[in-house]
Design a protein around this motif. Structure first.
Motif, mmCIF file in Angstrom:
data_model
loop_
_atom_site.group_PDB
_atom_site.id
_atom_site.type_symbol
_atom_site.label_atom_id
_atom_site.label_comp_id
_atom_site.label_asym_id
_atom_site.label_seq_id
_atom_site.Cartn_x
_atom_site.Cartn_y
_atom_site.Cartn_z
ATOM 1 N N THR A 170 45.520 53.230 14.978
ATOM 2 C CA THR A 170 44.464 54.241 16.539
ATOM 3 C C THR A 170 43.648 55.071 15.594
ATOM 4 N N GLU A 171 43.968 55.619 14.621
ATOM 5 C CA GLU A 171 42.883 56.562 13.808
ATOM 6 C C GLU A 171 42.355 55.751 13.183
ATOM 7 N N VAL A 172 42.773 54.141 12.885
ATOM 8 C CA VAL A 172 41.239 53.665 12.835
ATOM 9 C C VAL A 172 40.129 53.261 13.846
ATOM 10 N N LEU A 173 41.284 53.440 14.953
ATOM 11 C CA LEU A 173 40.177 52.695 15.703
ATOM 12 C C LEU A 173 39.110 53.819 16.291
ATOM 13 N N ASP A 174 39.620 54.790 15.779
ATOM 14 C CA ASP A 174 38.874 55.756 15.891
ATOM 15 C C ASP A 174 38.003 56.218 15.364
ATOM 16 N N ALA A 175 37.822 56.119 14.153
ATOM 17 C CA ALA A 175 37.327 56.373 13.434
ATOM 18 C C ALA A 175 35.496 55.689 13.738
ATOM 19 N N ASP A 176 34.703 56.268 13.474
ATOM 20 C CA ASP A 176 33.289 56.155 13.415
ATOM 21 C C ASP A 176 32.795 54.568 13.165
ATOM 22 N N LEU A 177 33.861 53.971 11.641
ATOM 23 C CA LEU A 177 33.768 53.248 10.589
ATOM 24 C C LEU A 177 34.337 51.833 11.915
ATOM 25 N N ALA A 178 34.940 51.500 12.865
ATOM 26 C CA ALA A 178 35.207 51.083 13.542
ATOM 27 C C ALA A 178 34.264 49.430 13.852
ATOM 28 N N PRO A 179 33.085 50.200 14.099
ATOM 29 C CA PRO A 179 31.960 48.620 14.679
ATOM 30 C C PRO A 179 31.914 48.423 13.707
ATOM 31 N N LYS A 180 31.773 49.046 12.616
ATOM 32 C CA LYS A 180 31.284 47.822 11.463
ATOM 33 C C LYS A 180 32.460 47.248 10.667
ATOM 34 N N PHE A 181 33.560 47.687 10.988
ATOM 35 C CA PHE A 181 34.767 46.234 10.519
ATOM 36 C C PHE A 181 35.021 45.665 11.172
ATOM 37 N N TYR A 182 35.550 45.705 12.610
ATOM 38 C CA TYR A 182 36.246 45.537 13.275
ATOM 39 C C TYR A 182 35.208 45.363 14.817
ATOM 40 N N PRO A 183 34.049 44.840 14.427
ATOM 41 C CA PRO A 183 33.509 44.825 15.679
ATOM 42 C C PRO A 183 34.200 43.839 16.756
ATOM 43 N N VAL A 184 35.098 42.965 16.929
ATOM 44 C CA VAL A 184 35.447 42.391 17.921
ATOM 45 C C VAL A 184 36.750 43.551 18.422
ATOM 46 N N LEU A 185 36.896 44.195 17.472
ATOM 47 C CA LEU A 185 38.136 45.738 18.020
ATOM 48 C C LEU A 185 37.613 46.702 18.405
ATOM 49 N N SER A 186 35.804 46.808 18.568
ATOM 50 C CA SER A 186 35.182 48.302 18.650
ATOM 51 C C SER A 186 36.285 48.727 20.241
ATOM 52 N N SER A 187 35.542 47.460 20.860
ATOM 53 C CA SER A 187 35.769 47.780 22.026
ATOM 54 C C SER A 187 37.034 48.238 22.521
ATOM 55 N N LEU A 188 38.005 48.353 21.827
ATOM 56 C CA LEU A 188 38.923 49.170 22.247
ATOM 57 C C LEU A 188 39.321 50.596 21.559
ATOM 58 N N ARG A 189 38.616 50.714 21.150
ATOM 59 C CA ARG A 189 38.042 52.206 20.968
ATOM 60 C C ARG A 189 38.827 53.291 22.158
#
Length: 65
Positions: free
Chosen positions: A44-63
């Motif tokens: 959850t910390e990774v998904l909530d981080a501002d880095l999520a769209p940069k590292f996980y573009p597909v998962l950024s929608s799950l933030r």
């Protein structure tokens, strides 16, 4: 996940879509470099981080919103 890590210099192997040992090591290094709790998994910390769209573009929608 691997493509984002690779694009940012953390993963050098062939993209397989499998969260293998090398993928977890790359994710752990990314977490460490960005002062996140090091788990080697997408937390959850990774998904909530501002880095999520940069590292996980597909998962950024799950933030969380």
């Amino acid at each position: 996940m691997q493509s984002g890590l690779k694009a940012n210099g953390y993963y050098a192997d062939t993209l397989t879509g499998v969260a293998d040992e090398d993928t977890r090591a790359a994710l752990s290094q990314m977490q460490k470099d960005n002062s996140l709790k090091v788990t080697g998994t997408i937390t959850t910390e990774v998904l909530d981080a501002d880095l999520a769209p940069k590292f996980y573009p597909v998962l950024s929608s799950l933030r969380r919103r």
